[in-house]
Design a protein around this motif. Sequence first.
Motif, PDB file in Angstrom:
ATOM      1  N   ASN A 154       0.830  -1.202   0.000  1.00 28.04           N
ATOM      2  CA  ASN A 154       0.000   0.000   0.000  1.00 28.04           C
ATOM      3  C   ASN A 154       0.870   1.260   0.000  1.00 28.04           C
ATOM      4  O   ASN A 154       1.848   1.347   0.741  1.00 28.04           O
ATOM      5  N   PRO A 155       0.499   2.257  -0.796  1.00 26.26           N
ATOM      6  CA  PRO A 155       1.321   3.462  -0.922  1.00 26.26           C
ATOM      7  C   PRO A 155       1.028   4.524   0.125  1.00 26.26           C
ATOM      8  O   PRO A 155       1.594   5.613   0.085  1.00 26.26           O
ATOM      9  N   LEU A 156       0.115   4.217   1.039  1.00 22.74           N
ATOM     10  CA  LEU A 156      -0.258   5.147   2.106  1.00 22.74           C
ATOM     11  C   LEU A 156      -0.381   4.380   3.414  1.00 22.74           C
ATOM     12  O   LEU A 156      -0.809   3.225   3.430  1.00 22.74           O
ATOM     13  N   ALA A 157      -0.038   5.032   4.510  1.00 20.04           N
ATOM     14  CA  ALA A 157      -0.377   4.523   5.833  1.00 20.04           C
ATOM     15  C   ALA A 157      -1.781   5.038   6.169  1.00 20.04           C
ATOM     16  O   ALA A 157      -1.988   6.250   6.285  1.00 20.04           O
ATOM     17  N   HIS A 158      -2.728   4.126   6.287  1.00 18.62           N
ATOM     18  CA  HIS A 158      -4.129   4.507   6.449  1.00 18.62           C
ATOM     19  C   HIS A 158      -4.320   5.508   7.590  1.00 18.62           C
ATOM     20  O   HIS A 158      -5.083   6.475   7.497  1.00 18.62           O
ATOM     21  N   VAL A 159      -3.612   5.289   8.678  1.00 15.62           N
ATOM     22  CA  VAL A 159      -3.809   6.112   9.874  1.00 15.62           C
ATOM     23  C   VAL A 159      -3.318   7.541   9.679  1.00 15.62           C
ATOM     24  O   VAL A 159      -3.648   8.431  10.479  1.00 15.62           O
ATOM     25  N   THR A 160      -2.551   7.796   8.617  1.00 13.27           N
ATOM     26  CA  THR A 160      -2.016   9.149   8.409  1.00 13.27           C
ATOM     27  C   THR A 160      -2.820   9.993   7.430  1.00 13.27           C
ATOM     28  O   THR A 160      -2.516  11.174   7.256  1.00 13.27           O
ATOM     29  N   VAL A 161      -3.824   9.436   6.784  1.00 10.25           N
ATOM     30  CA  VAL A 161      -4.375  10.135   5.623  1.00 10.25           C
ATOM     31  C   VAL A 161      -5.295  11.300   5.996  1.00 10.25           C
ATOM     32  O   VAL A 161      -5.977  11.294   7.019  1.00 10.25           O
TER      33      VAL A 161
END
Length: 270
Positions: A154-161
């Motif tokens: 995944n190209p994003l950390a979900h918790v940071t979006v």
Amino acid sequence: MKKIAVIMSVYNNDKLSYLQRCIESLLSQTYSGADIWIQFDGTVSDRIDSYLCGLNSEYIFIRKRIENKGLAYSLNELLNEVLQRDYRYIARMDADDICFPERFKRQVEYMENHPPVDICGGYIEEMDEDGNPIGIVDYPLEHLQMKAFFGRRNPLAHVTVLFRKSYFEKAGFYPENTNKDEDTMFWLNGFLTGCVFANIGEVLVKVRVNNDFYCRRNGFSKSWSDLKNRCTIIRRLNLSVVNYVFAFGRFLFFILPMPWLTKLAYRYLR
């Protein structure tokens, strides 16, 4: 206009001490203008219920539900609430993680300087159960780099979006038919519908990793679901076929219900 609605789900297994640190980190942001929307995903402990209801903060809104429905369902319930209101951005947070004080300030500045971007994440610092740092996890910063990276992980950390409302207008809500992989398929929907992705090259959130964290990521059912989803991503986004080799290798490591092996695979193959 309040600019940010933070959405997070709380459930019975969450620890009060972790949740307290999480809430404190949200309330002590250098950026002002964020509301915190919390969904109880089923019944929670009396201590957590008393703590949250006792905060009596004008920035916290709690929604309760007796039945456990899962993370995606809970986040979609909150989205149905906040998207009807006058927020410019929607942020994600988990109940056991900790925001750095300038997280929202940095993300709002970035989004306002980059109007085409629909979703913005950042780096994470992993920590153990006691809050001791383990290491930094970084991600590609620009849209095309993130798309290529998506073939492996995944190209994003979900918790940071941080989302603009435009993300949901294009990609819809979280898919609810996944095996604890709602964010992965949500990112796929975003890429397929023209959403523009970005990351900030800064650590924004401390993420707690422990044995339970690794146990949720191994075993046949979860690993098989992850493999099928990754193959779908590679095919739908027309990514390099080399990614299939990595996906199958990862599957072989994660299929065994051994947290110590999952820990190694998570470190080097995720």
